[in-house]
Design an enzyme around this catalytic site. Structure first.
Site, short mmCIF file in Angstrom:
data_model
loop_
_atom_site.label_atom_id
_atom_site.label_comp_id
_atom_site.label_asym_id
_atom_site.label_seq_id
_atom_site.Cartn_x
_atom_site.Cartn_y
_atom_site.Cartn_z
N ASP A 197 0.95 -1.25 0.01
CA ASP A 197 -0.04 -0.11 0.12
C ASP A 197 1.09 1.09 -0.09
O ASP A 197 1.84 1.51 0.91
CB ASP A 197 -0.87 -0.04 1.35
CG ASP A 197 -1.77 1.11 1.20
OD1 ASP A 197 -1.67 2.06 0.62
OD2 ASP A 197 -2.69 1.06 2.15
N LYS A 238 -2.19 11.54 -11.37
CA LYS A 238 -3.62 11.51 -11.84
C LYS A 238 -4.37 12.06 -10.71
O LYS A 238 -4.18 12.16 -9.64
CB LYS A 238 -4.35 10.03 -11.79
CG LYS A 238 -5.83 10.17 -12.21
CD LYS A 238 -6.28 8.77 -12.93
CE LYS A 238 -6.49 7.72 -11.94
NZ LYS A 238 -6.97 6.69 -12.65
#
Ligand code: SAM
Length: 841
Positions: free
Chosen positions: A94, A159
């Protein structure tokens, strides 16, 4: 939505999907990074170390491994496991955790990354606000990793979702990079809220303010500024969506407040903007006073019931009412007193003020009037465009009519033309003056006048119809009487005197349209045979003397009369008929034989028109069937023009449509028949039928059979047949349409292929050979569609072909082996079909 369903849903499987499949990329999003890389100076080609954060399934890593120099270090990390790929180090972690950070450091050793890519998207589905926030946090986390691992001047591509955090993130990027640019590559769907930000030239600051990368600091909510309630109240139609959510403590969707609070408040606009309703307490003493006001009417009470549906006018009305209420309750007293105390006006100033007030009023009323006029004009134009008006109705007069005059139902109802209006038969337009007089007086007169002025097309048409009916009736009556008289032998006291001067002078009189028919009653009957010919000759004489009315002379300017007038010989023909009347036809020397034939047929029609109904005529000559009437009615600017138009019309309409007419034309052209023969044939036993007192239906039915049977020739029949065939050969509308549709489809197909070919050509990833192959494959598809199916040859598995494997001898192209039974069946079918055919014969 299931996975397969989602994939197949409309629009998901676009060209990038197929291209990615073709290229072997794991996801269509690979093209996003390809396009970004191309647009921003091919940074990947210059990167020796690339970190791809949130890399699964790994298409960005694939692109990086393809574009980066050989032996580059490419590391991909994602929270989900990834299939290994050559030249790329991948691991599962993660990116928001310390574990990821340390593992990354372990792989990087002493290296620094030239490029850090981040295409992370949190697992969506928590709701828009939640998703957007996690996305922003993820981006900030990626930036944190990028800052730790990027080389000076390195590139960070990330993004971001369009959200309220967008600007905050951009600001943070700008603190750390030289150049920050947002982009939406073509491969990113328009429906997606994603945007890519390319940050170039990492500044690698020695000291970094930790608040820059702290989500709490970056995304801290600032208190909202005061809302512009004024705009909300005065432009209620423009509803602004609450993208930011609702104010703190504003948990109710429906807010109310006592009306008295609204009257007393110093900020009424805010109340109007926020509240849904004002509550009224009927027991409140102040309300009891306000309620007695004239302005506290039903409308106001209805308005304060639902403030959210009100418009600008309603809010204004409520604010005016509030002011009056405040005046009444003495809430504004002090302010007023102050104002009065300050400047008492002198008399002169008072006059000036009143004058300026009056001027202002006048200006406003003028403005209002102008606006009304413009609105009326606009309406008229709209009506005009919808074919509800004639061009005469628009313009200044129409604009002057006033708004309410356009369609006054009340007046219409009173005058009883409402029904007609409802049926769409009438249109009403009243002017202001008449409206002022309105309703009680002279309403009938007014309507009559209106009818005269605004007689619409329906009226005119109806009038024309009735006039034409009258004309036809009079004509048939006269014809019948005339024929009866002819049959009886007639009395020949009256001589034809032509058109008397009086009549000729009445050029504009409507009756003159029918002078031709009137003359019928004035014929002398001295000789049955001579009657009609005399009529024509007299007309011709009159025409040559130019004593006719304008309309009549226009009628006689028809080309069919031209030659007749010009070559009038003073001789009697073989029948003893004055050649002025009929001999002229025989003496004609037309330019061509065909013309002659046609003209004679025309002439015969004219000759016999008084003797028998035109419908009875054996010759269905299209030319001039109705032209007489049309000519009379037509209103040309000049005689010459009329003549020219007539000539053109005559040429265009002249047509020989029946076999009888064609036979006659042939006979005339070959000299088998002369013109005098024709004239003589015009008088036969059917010519003067006595139809006096006979019922119309009987006369009509008789007319079909009481006519001479004219011989027809094979050649004429063939000629007409040929003509009809030529007519039929013209493509019918449906065929033409189908052809056009086919063509349109072909063009569309070609366009599509062109587009596709363009895309292939633009693809920088493909070699020229690949491109050429793909384009030729596309072209093949088109040609395949257009090609007809190849014929399949049936080969019977009998004789030498029995049990044969492979292509039988002498058979080319596609073939199909069938057994002998089928062959026999087909033969039997053919036999039966042949038998049936013979029987039918
Ligand atoms: N760029 C990738 C490609 O072209 O193959 C696609 C990336 S995909 C749009 C987004 C990815 O972000 C998902 O695979 C998801 O598992 C990953 N992701 C989301 N949150 C993450 C996190 N906290 N840490 C690591 N990866 C995460």
């Amino acid at each position: 939505m299931g996975r397969t369903q989602k994939k197949n849903s409309k629009g998901r499987l676009d060209r990038y999907y197929y291209l990615a499949k073709e290229k072997g990329y794991r996801a269509r999003s690979s093209f996003k990074v390809i396009q970004i890389n191309e647009k921003f100076g091919h940074f990947l080609e210059k990167s020796k170390v690339v970190i791809d954060l949130c890399a699964a399934p790994g298409s960005w890593c694939q692109v990086a491994s393809k574009l980066c120099p050989v032996n580059s270090l490419i590391i991909g990390v994602d929270i989900v496991p990834m299939k290994p790929m050559p030249n790329v180090i991948t691991f599962q972690s993660d990116i928001t955790t310390e574990d990821c950070r340390s593992r990354l450091r372990g792989y990087m050793k002493t290296w620094k990354a030239d490029t850090v890519l981040h295409d992370g998207a949190p697992n969506v589905g928590l709701g828009w606000v939640q998703d957007a926030f996690t996305q922003s946090q993820l981006t900030l986390q990626a930036l944190k990793l990028a800052v730790e691992n990027l080389v000076v001047n390195g590139t960070f591509v990330t993004k971001i979702f369009r959200s309220k955090d967008y600007n905050k993130l951009i600001w943070v990027f700008q603190q750390l990079f030289e150049k920050v640019e947002a982009t939406k590559p073509p491969a990113s769907r328009n429906v997606s809220a994603e945007i890519f930000v390319v940050c170039k030239g990492f500044k690698a600051p020695k000291k970094l303010d930790p608040r820059l990368l702290d989500p709490k600091e970056v995304f801290e909510e600032l208190p909202d500024g005061p809302q512009n309630m004024e705009a909300k109240v005065y432009n209620p139609e423009k509803k602004v969506r609450k993208r930011q959510g609702y104010d703190e403590g504003d948990n109710l969707l429906y807010n109310t407040a006592p009306i008295m609070e609204f009257i007393e408040t110093e900020d009424p606009i805010t109340m109007l903007g926020k509240l849904n309703k004002f509550d009224v307490d009927p027991e409140n003493n102040e309300w009891k006073i306000v309620n007695k006001m004239k302005q506290t009417n039903k409308e106001l009470l209805a308005c304060i019931e639902d403030l959210k549906v009100l418009g600008r006018k309603d809010f204004k009305m409520i604010l005016r009412w509030r002011k009056n209420a405040r005046d009444l309750l003495g809430l504004d007293k002090d302010e007023d007193n102050d104002a009065v105390d300050v400047n008492p006006l002198t008399e002169e100033e008072q006059i000036d003020k009143e004058l300026s007030n009056l001027q202002e009023k006048q200006r406003l009323s003028k403005k209002r009037e102008k606006r009304k006029k413009n609105e009326t004009k606009q309406k008229e134009i709209t009506r005009m465009q919808m074919n509800m008006l004639t061009p005469d109705d628009i313009g200044i007069e129409a604009a002057n009519l006033g708004r309410e005059s356009l369609f006054n139902l009340k007046t219409a109802e009173k005058t009883g033309i409402l029904d007609k209006l409802a049926k769409g038969k009438k249109r009403m337009l009243f002017n202001d003056e008449e409206l002022a007089q309105d309703n009680d007086i002279h309403i009938d007169e007014k309507i009559v006048r209106e009818r005269d002025i605004y007689k619409d097309t329906d009226d005119l048409e109806a009038e024309m119809d009735s006039m034409y009916d009258n004309f036809k009736q009079r004509k048939s009556e006269r014809d019948a009487k005339f024929r009866a008289r002819q049959a009886r032998g007639g009395d020949n006291e009256e001589e034809w005197t032509g058109f008397n001067d009086k009549k000729a002078d009445e050029g504009e009189n409507e009756e003159s349209d029918y002078e031709m028919e009137d003359t019928g009653s004035e014929l002398s009957d001295s000789d049955d045979d001579e009657a009609i010919t005399q009529l024509i000759s007299k007309i011709k004489t009159q025409t040559s003397q130019s004593k006719l009315s304008n309309k009549a002379s226009r009628f006689f300017s028809n080309p069919i009369f031209d030659n007749i007038v010009a070559d009038l010989p003073n001789k009697l023909n073989a029948n003893g008929v004055d050649s002025e009347s009929v001999g002229d036809i025989s003496k004609l020397k037309p330019k061509s034989k065909a013309n002659a034939a046609a003209e004679q047929i025309d002439q015969q029609e004219v000759d016999s028109s008084d003797a028998s109904d035109s419908e009875d005529s054996d010759f269905e000559i299209v030319a001039n069937k109705d032209s007489k009437l049309e000519d009379l009615d037509s209103d040309y600017d000049s005689e010459e023009e009329a003549k020219r138009t007539n000539e053109e019309k005559h040429k265009k309409e002249l047509d020989i449509a029946t076999v009888e007419a064609m036979t006659l034309a042939h006979q005339l052209a070959t000299g088998q028949k002369t013109k005098s023969d024709l004239v003589n044939e015009g008088f036969n036993r059917y010519t003067f039928r006595d139809t006096d007192n006979l019922p119309a239906w009987f006369v009509e039915e008789e007319a079909q059979h009481s006519k001479i049977n004219r011989p027809i020739t094979k050649e004429a029949a063939m000629a007409i047949k040929e003509k009809m065939r030529a007519l039929n050969a013209r493509p019918i509308k449906k065929v033409a349409e189908a052809k056009a549709r086919k063509k349109m489809r072909a063009v569309a197909r070609l366009e599509k292929i062109k587009r596709k070919a363009g895309l292939i050509n633009d693809d920088s990833d493909k070699s020229e050979r690949d491109k050429a192959e793909e384009i030729s494959r596309l072209m093949k598809k088109v040609t395949k569609k257009q090609r007809t199916k190849p014929q399949v040859t049936l080969v019977y598995a009998s004789g030498s072909n029995r049990g044969l494997s492979g292509r039988p001898k002498g058979v080319k192209g596609k073939y199909k082996m069938v057994d002998g039974v089928l062959k026999n069946e087909q033969r039997a079918l053919k036999r039966i079909a042949k038998k049936h055919h013979k029987k039918k014969k």
